[in-house]
Write an enzyme that holds these catalytic residues in place. Structure first.
Site, mmCIF file in Angstrom:
data_model
loop_
_atom_site.group_PDB
_atom_site.id
_atom_site.type_symbol
_atom_site.label_atom_id
_atom_site.label_comp_id
_atom_site.label_asym_id
_atom_site.label_seq_id
_atom_site.Cartn_x
_atom_site.Cartn_y
_atom_site.Cartn_z
ATOM 1 N N GLY A 176 -8.127 -6.374 -0.009
ATOM 2 C CA GLY A 176 -8.327 -7.210 1.141
ATOM 3 C C GLY A 176 -7.440 -8.695 1.135
ATOM 4 O O GLY A 176 -6.358 -8.411 0.759
ATOM 5 N N LYS B 172 -18.875 -14.907 3.590
ATOM 6 C CA LYS B 172 -20.185 -14.330 3.530
ATOM 7 C C LYS B 172 -20.801 -13.746 2.287
ATOM 8 O O LYS B 172 -20.064 -13.278 1.398
ATOM 9 C CB LYS B 172 -20.327 -13.256 4.660
ATOM 10 C CG LYS B 172 -19.976 -13.151 5.796
ATOM 11 C CD LYS B 172 -20.014 -12.006 6.634
ATOM 12 C CE LYS B 172 -19.631 -12.154 8.133
ATOM 13 N NZ LYS B 172 -19.998 -10.961 8.978
ATOM 14 N N GLY C 112 -13.250 -3.549 0.800
ATOM 15 C CA GLY C 112 -14.738 -3.031 0.874
ATOM 16 C C GLY C 112 -15.036 -2.064 -0.269
ATOM 17 O O GLY C 112 -16.252 -1.932 -0.758
ATOM 18 N N ARG D 181 0.763 -1.055 0.082
ATOM 19 C CA ARG D 181 0.013 -0.084 -0.040
ATOM 20 C C ARG D 181 0.719 1.356 0.051
ATOM 21 O O ARG D 181 0.347 2.160 -0.536
ATOM 22 C CB ARG D 181 -0.961 0.053 1.048
ATOM 23 C CG ARG D 181 -2.171 -1.041 0.966
ATOM 24 C CD ARG D 181 -3.140 -0.902 2.207
ATOM 25 N NE ARG D 181 -4.303 -1.705 1.984
ATOM 26 C CZ ARG D 181 -5.145 -1.785 2.874
ATOM 27 N NH1 ARG D 181 -5.272 -1.000 3.772
ATOM 28 N NH2 ARG D 181 -6.292 -2.561 2.464
#
Length: 397
Positions: A352, A199, A375, A38
């Site tokens: 992620g 999920k 996200g 990053r």
């Protein structure tokens, strides 16, 4: 991209406040950086500003200090790494607002770089405080958002600050939006989405939005358990969202209506417990034991996925194939990363955990693009707005 970028404004000798995403992983014992990707991603914007003679002020968060000063979450280690990468000293302040910070900023010369302390040491940051945003804005002439990974958050340094400074996109943010936008607007077909993770709820919006665009949909990870359960398979003790069975069933029907080829696992790795000492075995999806749970995809599933993906020209991957944090259950995820790296296709991986896997395996340069935002990428691909992008100046303004 229809937003103005740092190239569209005069930045020479200006005080430029750049929101970067240096929320990087640190070794728990030593505090050393374990993955600087990053930080590396911020370099094009920072170097551009240095070349233009800007006085560069960097702001970021690190971890979740919840409004308290946490010494192990100070940004000193980030400033040190930036100094090495830029080949010049990057100063770091003890706070991100206040008189001492204003004094440090005032002493900056053209081409200098200063990193302000962790924004989240102030609870006002996550509260989207106008007072906090105004205090940050006093430090600069121009605001640049280069933190795609947090642009789905309505935080003071992401959204509110644009009320007080001309706000434009950085080069990384531009690259993220162009690459992710490309697979929504004009993907080369056949186009496949490979989705894993725990999920269904995390990806419903994206699944709904891309269903009419993809030709192949490959489901694995914890998500697959819900889809298999919706198709009346025994899934044993597999972790799944019981309240999302109707959602999974609806997505299966929608894929059929849209002519999307939906692939679920043919075989899976199951374990009697979620631990590195568990008993494991490979079984077909028809033979999952009632007292065991799915922890990874099996070899036949990997072959099935490969057979379809090698025909595709565009592939988006988000989410691991299993519980990859436990090495014994990471083989399917690693196999997927190697597979995508070998294909002659446009391969885009979500941020992620997916990005972490690709980077850890040294395969990032084999992918067409590795997003820095988990996200944020899901929100964007789901057709949702990113508050941190919405507030930037339009090119036609």
């Amino acid at each position: 991209m229809d937003k103005m970028t740092v190239r569209d404004v005069e930045v020479s000798d200006k005080r430029v406040l750049v929101r970067v995403d240096c929320n990087i992983p640190l070794d728990e014992k030593t505090g050393a950086i374990t993955d600087d990707s990053r930080i590396q991603a911020t370099l094009p914007t920072i170097k551009y500003l240095i070349e233009q003679g800007s006085r560069v002020i960097l702001i970021s968060h690190l971890g979740r200090p919840k409004g308290e000063v946490v010494d192990k979450l100070r940004l000193t280690v980030v400033a040190q790494r930036l100094s090495q990468l830029l080949g010049q000293q990057v100063g770091v302040t003890r706070d991100c607002i206040g008189a001492e910070v204003e004094k440090s900023v005032k002493s900056l010369r053209s081409g200098n770089v200063l990193l302000l302390e962790n924004l989240r040491f102030h609870s006002a940051e996550e509260m989207d405080s106008s007072l906090f945003a105004r205090a940050l804005a006093r430090l600069a002439d121009i605001y640049v958002n280069d933190a795609f990974g947090t642009s789905h958050r309505s935080h003071a340094s992401i959204v509110r600050i644009a009320e007080y400074l001309p706000a434009v996109a950085g080069l990384l943010l531009e690259k993220e939006l162009d690459n992710l936008g490309g697979i929504l607007e004009n993907p080369v077909h056949p186009f496949a989405a490979v989705l894993g993770g725990a999920k269904v709820s995390d990806k419903v919006g994206m699944l709904e939005n891309i269903m009419g665009k993809v030709s192949h949909l490959l489901i694995s990870g914890g998500m697959a358990a819900a889809f298999l359960k919706a198709k009346s398979y025994e899934i044993g003790k597999s972790l799944f969202e019981a309240d999302k069975l109707d959602t999974a069933a609806g997505l299966i029907k929608k894929a059929t209506r849209n002519g999307v080829k939906l692939l679920l696992p043919l075989d899976v790795v199951v374990a009697d417990e979620i631990s590195d000492k568990a008993k494991v075995k490979v079984v077909s999806i028809e033979n999952i034991p009632p007292d065991w749970g799915i922890v990874d995809i099996g070899p036949q599933t990997t072959k099935s996925f490969y057979k379809e993906l090698r025909r595709c020209k565009t592939i988006f991957w988000n989410g691991p194939m299993g519980i990859y944090e436990i090495p014994r259950f990471a083989q399917g995820t690693q196999a997927m990363a190697k597979l995508l790296a070998s294909l002659n296709a446009t391969t885009i991986t979500g941020g992620g955990s997916t990005a972490e896997v690709v980077i850890e395996m040294g395969l990032a340069d084999k992918m067409s693009f590795v997003s820095t935002g988990g996200g944020a990428s899901l929100r964007f691909l789901g057709g949702g707005t990113l508050p941190g992008v919405e507030v930037l100046l339009d090119k036609n303004a």
